[in-house]
Design an enzyme around this catalytic site. Sequence first.
Site, PDB file in Angstrom:
ATOM      1  N   CYS A  66      -0.385  -9.039  19.787  1.00  0.00           N
ATOM      2  CA  CYS A  66      -1.494  -9.173  18.817  1.00  0.00           C
ATOM      3  C   CYS A  66      -0.721  -9.225  17.472  1.00  0.00           C
ATOM      4  O   CYS A  66       0.358  -9.136  17.307  1.00  0.00           O
ATOM      5  CB  CYS A  66      -1.512  -7.542  18.873  1.00  0.00           C
ATOM      6  SG  CYS A  66      -2.248  -6.197  17.119  1.00  0.00           S
ATOM      7  N   CYS A 118       0.014  -6.485  15.138  1.00  0.00           N
ATOM      8  CA  CYS A 118       1.552  -5.873  16.049  1.00  0.00           C
ATOM      9  C   CYS A 118       3.422  -6.494  15.362  1.00  0.00           C
ATOM     10  O   CYS A 118       3.389  -6.663  15.089  1.00  0.00           O
ATOM     11  CB  CYS A 118       1.205  -4.846  16.649  1.00  0.00           C
ATOM     12  SG  CYS A 118       0.067  -4.041  17.244  1.00  0.00           S
ATOM     13  N   HIS A 135       0.733  -1.231   0.234  1.00  0.00           N
ATOM     14  CA  HIS A 135      -0.140   0.026   0.155  1.00  0.00           C
ATOM     15  C   HIS A 135       1.220   1.157  -0.040  1.00  0.00           C
ATOM     16  O   HIS A 135       1.793   1.620   0.038  1.00  0.00           O
ATOM     17  CB  HIS A 135      -1.322   0.221   1.089  1.00  0.00           C
ATOM     18  CG  HIS A 135      -0.566   0.363   2.819  1.00  0.00           C
ATOM     19  ND1 HIS A 135       0.693   1.199   2.923  1.00  0.00           N
ATOM     20  CD2 HIS A 135      -0.548  -0.986   3.150  1.00  0.00           C
ATOM     21  CE1 HIS A 135       0.421   0.587   4.045  1.00  0.00           C
ATOM     22  NE2 HIS A 135       0.335  -0.464   4.318  1.00  0.00           N
TER      23      HIS A 135
HETATM   24  N1  MSP Z   1       7.919  -5.712   8.783  1.00  0.00           N
HETATM   25  C1  MSP Z   1       7.724  -4.622   9.588  1.00  0.00           C
HETATM   26  C2  MSP Z   1       8.976  -4.001   9.637  1.00  0.00           C
HETATM   27  C3  MSP Z   1       9.943  -5.193  10.342  1.00  0.00           C
HETATM   28  S1  MSP Z   1      11.783  -3.707   9.201  1.00  0.00           S
HETATM   29  C4  MSP Z   1      12.679  -4.514   9.676  1.00  0.00           C
HETATM   30  C5  MSP Z   1       6.618  -3.532   9.194  1.00  0.00           C
HETATM   31  N2  MSP Z   1       6.214  -3.907   8.265  1.00  0.00           N
HETATM   32  S2  MSP Z   1       5.090  -3.162   7.419  1.00  0.00           S
HETATM   33  O1  MSP Z   1       4.561  -3.446   6.155  1.00  0.00           O
HETATM   34  O2  MSP Z   1       3.640  -3.331   8.472  1.00  0.00           O
HETATM   35  O3  MSP Z   1       5.380  -1.684   7.233  1.00  0.00           O
HETATM   36  C6  MSP Z   1       6.677  -1.115   6.896  1.00  0.00           C
HETATM   37  C7  MSP Z   1       6.715   0.421   6.804  1.00  0.00           C
HETATM   38  O4  MSP Z   1       5.535   1.115   5.895  1.00  0.00           O
HETATM   39  C8  MSP Z   1       6.643   1.207   7.723  1.00  0.00           C
HETATM   40  O5  MSP Z   1       7.662   1.411   8.201  1.00  0.00           O
HETATM   41  C9  MSP Z   1       4.994   1.586   8.331  1.00  0.00           C
HETATM   42  O6  MSP Z   1       5.662   2.444   9.718  1.00  0.00           O
HETATM   43  C10 MSP Z   1       5.355   2.392   6.794  1.00  0.00           C
HETATM   44  N3  MSP Z   1       4.087   2.713   7.287  1.00  0.00           N
HETATM   45  C11 MSP Z   1       3.152   1.678   6.882  1.00  0.00           C
HETATM   46  N4  MSP Z   1       1.262   2.355   7.445  1.00  0.00           N
HETATM   47  C12 MSP Z   1       2.229   3.380   7.031  1.00  0.00           C
HETATM   48  C13 MSP Z   1       1.097   4.948   6.931  1.00  0.00           C
HETATM   49  N5  MSP Z   1      -0.238   4.998   6.772  1.00  0.00           N
HETATM   50  N6  MSP Z   1       1.244   5.885   6.210  1.00  0.00           N
HETATM   51  C14 MSP Z   1       2.696   6.191   6.590  1.00  0.00           C
HETATM   52  N7  MSP Z   1       4.134   5.382   6.476  1.00  0.00           N
HETATM   53  C15 MSP Z   1       2.978   3.606   7.171  1.00  0.00           C
HETATM   54  O7  MSP Z   1       6.462  -3.068   9.667  1.00  0.00           O
END
Ligand code: MSP
Length: 473
Positions: free
Chosen positions: A130, A133, A20
């Site tokens: 969770c 998370c 996304h």
């Molecule tokens: N797999 C873990 C990260 C492991 S790193 C050793 C994870 N993945 S994630 O797919 O959920 O998120 C990845 C990144 O996308 C994170 O930096 C998260 O903050 C970012 N974002 C997810 N949703 C977001 C928004 N709505 N806005 C901005 N960034 C966001 O966490």
Amino acid sequence: MAQSSFYITTPIYYVNDVPHLGHAYTSVAADVLARYYRKKIGEKNVFFLTGTDEHGAKIAEAAQKFRLTPQEFVDSQVPKFKKLLEILNISNNQFIRTTDKEHEKVVQDFVFKLKKASYIEKRKYQGLYCIGCEKYLSPEELVDGKCPDHKKEPILQSEENYFFLLSRVAQEKQLLEKIENGKIKISPESRRKEVIGKIRAGLEDVSISREKVDWGIKFPGDNNQTVYVWVDALINYYSATKIYQKGPRWPADLHLIGKDILWFHAVIWPSLLLAIGEEPPREIFAHGYFKVNGQKMSKTIGNVIDPIEVAQKYGADVLRYALLREFPFGEDGDISEEKIKQRYQELASGLGNQVSRVISMINKYNVKINPNSKIYIEILTYDEYMESKRFDLILSLINEHIKLTDRLTEKEKPWELAKSKNNKKLENVLSGLYHRVAQVAEYIYPFMPQTSGKIKKKLTDLDPAPLFPKLDF
Ligand code: MSP
């Protein structure tokens, strides 16, 4: 700071759902910095890593929904993440997967070293987990008994796990001092303060194995447990330094992350490294979140904007520009398709118009460009803002620069110079405008690499066709 090499990372993305806009955000910002540093210190001195986080309960659950084995499922998901990178023109040097065998081996060695250093202990544990998370939550974190981010009740889990002695490591290896004196830089400043405050409030040891999760890397010396997905994932940054030929050297210069995963990166990750005698990362920068109607945009909540669709509609460069122009990188902000469309129009009527107009005049008045004419003004704070990741400020200065070129054109009136046959001045003025446009092409390169290339080509071919054609929707 004079820097001879630069190793930058994005978080590795969970593959339980399609990519996304949040994923696109961190990747675009990392790409801007990687491209900027490549120009500054040389291609081969920059290493940009991204990849996918593929183990754990969340992924196993998603695989089950599709009636696939976890391996089949992740294999079917990863191409979607690679496609997003391709569409957005992300110039990562490697793409790491936590299911890569070489990575799994590095994780096992890492955990083995933690054990050898006596920073691991087996304990019984009961807590509220969770899956969204992939972490235990404390009762104070819950809102109406639910995880505030995922709006689901956590599961009560009771297991015997291996614990990483975070509080002891932090004390023995002076984690707090390292953060306070900038050896581990946490940015922006508000995040640094937040982390320091939380460390001062006390650290709890972390369970780093799972008894009931099969889909993971076997815990060294205990076949009944797998390595906790977050430990597996964090180590990816370090694995890259071990497994790729011409890979980066540890430590990483910059971990770009979202603010939701700051604790893992700013506290747990440096402590894991310090525990095995490795250097901590140099900088961790946590960006803000986009909101959609005041709510976090997330796959689990289901209010996502599809970055591929938007990039195909407006162009990857416009999406890249819109994402970083809208609000400061370290802060929260709102994003919508409407705002992206407005940014398209801003580009079309500003930069796009200017390129066409200047080239058209050069063609019309048949002017020869003087390579030495210099009436351009540099953006002096460009490097400073790049280093502090104020992409919004750089983009707004570039827009000022474009407006100033328009004002210059209006002031010098090349059409009148042509009419009065003031050819010398006409050549000087148009050459100056030409160079200012070329200069903008350089400035925007990290943000809009394709557009930058197109402008350069147009300036060479003197092709006035519009850069951003009129939208018909
Ligand atoms: N797999 C873990 C990260 C492991 S790193 C050793 C994870 N993945 S994630 O797919 O959920 O998120 C990845 C990144 O996308 C994170 O930096 C998260 O903050 C970012 N974002 C997810 N949703 C977001 C928004 N709505 N806005 C901005 N960034 C966001 O966490």
